[in-house]
Design an enzyme around this catalytic site. Structure first.
Site, PDB file in Angstrom:
ATOM      1  N   VAL A 114     140.571  76.151   3.576  1.00 17.98           N
ATOM      2  CA  VAL A 114     139.606  75.065   3.540  1.00 17.98           C
ATOM      3  C   VAL A 114     138.294  75.645   3.035  1.00 17.98           C
ATOM      4  CG1 VAL A 114     138.384  73.320   4.886  1.00 17.98           C
ATOM      5  CG2 VAL A 114     140.742  73.923   5.494  1.00 17.98           C
ATOM      6  N   CYS A 115     137.748  75.011   2.031  1.00 19.01           N
ATOM      7  CA  CYS A 115     136.439  75.363   1.494  1.00 19.01           C
ATOM      8  C   CYS A 115     136.347  76.863   1.173  1.00 19.01           C
ATOM      9  CB  CYS A 115     135.350  74.898   2.459  1.00 19.01           C
ATOM     10  SG  CYS A 115     133.715  74.792   1.722  1.00 19.01           S
ATOM     11  N   THR A 116     135.354  77.557   1.731  1.00 20.86           N
ATOM     12  CA  THR A 116     135.124  78.962   1.380  1.00 20.86           C
ATOM     13  C   THR A 116     136.193  79.906   1.923  1.00 20.86           C
ATOM     14  OG1 THR A 116     133.673  79.213   3.294  1.00 20.86           O
ATOM     15  CG2 THR A 116     132.623  78.682   1.175  1.00 20.86           C
ATOM     16  N   GLY A 117     137.113  79.412   2.739  1.00 19.62           N
ATOM     17  CA  GLY A 117     138.232  80.243   3.179  1.00 19.62           C
ATOM     18  C   GLY A 117     139.049  80.751   2.002  1.00 19.62           C
ATOM     19  N   ALA A 118     138.997  80.024   0.884  1.00 19.11           N
ATOM     20  CA  ALA A 118     139.715  80.434  -0.330  1.00 19.11           C
ATOM     21  C   ALA A 118     139.237  81.790  -0.841  1.00 19.11           C
ATOM     22  CB  ALA A 118     139.542  79.386  -1.422  1.00 19.11           C
TER      23      ALA A 118
END
Length: 139
Positions: A114-118
Site C-alpha cells: 500500500v502506497c510507499t510500502g512499494a
C-alpha cells in the site's frame, strides 16, 4: 454434490495464509484497511508479523500487536506491506526486515503493498537487482 462431499472438499483445502508486515511508524490506515477486507476471505488465516512480539507504534501513536514474529511466521500466500513515510525509510535500512520480506515474497502467490510500502520491494536487497537495473538506486 451432497453436503458431505462439500465438507470433505473443504476439509482437504489448506488455508490461504495472508500476512501483513508491520514496523514502527507505518501508516495505520495502510495496514488496517486491507486487514479489514482480507481477513474476511473464506478459508484463510491472517498473520500480523513483526520483528518481535512487542507492540509496534503506528505513525499516529496507535500500538499494533503482532500475532507472529519473523521467526515463527509460516509461509505466506499473500504478503502485504503497508506504507508510512518515516517508517518505510527506516525499514529500507533494516536488514532483518528486508530479508524477511525477500524470503516471503519469493514464495508468495501474491505480493502486495500500500502506497510507499512499494518502495520496500524496490530495495536492492529485496529484488536482488544490479545497480544498472535498479529504478530506486538511492535506496
Amino acid at each position: 454434490m451432497q453436503r458431505s462431499d462439500v465438507e470433505d472438499w473443504r476439509s482437504d483445502m489448506s488455508l490461504f495464509n495472508i500476512g501483513f508486515v508491520i514496523f514502527p511508524d507505518l501508516t495505520q490506515l495502510d495496514f488496517t484497511g486491507p486487514l479489514q477486507v482480507l481477513s474476511r476471505l473464506p478459508q484463510s488465516a491472517t498473520y500480523i508479523v513483526a520483528k518481535s512480539e512487542a507492540p509496534v507504534p503506528s505513525d499516529c501513536g496507535l500500538g499494533l500487536v503482532p500475532t507472529h514474529t519473523f521467526a515463527n511466521c509460516p509461509s505466506l500466500d499473500l504478503l502485504c506491506v503497508p506504507g508510512g513515510s518515516y517508517g518505510v525509510v527506516r525499514v529500507i535500512g533494516d536488514r532483518e526486515t528486508i530479508e524477511f520480506v525477500r524470503r516471503q515474497a519469493g514464495a508468495a502467490k501474491y505480493v502486495t503493498s500500500v502506497c510507499t510500502g512499494a518502495f520496500i520491494f524496490g530495495c536492492r536487497r529485496v529484488t536482488q537487482r544490479t545497480a544498472g537495473n535498479d529504478p530506486l538506486g538511492l535506496y
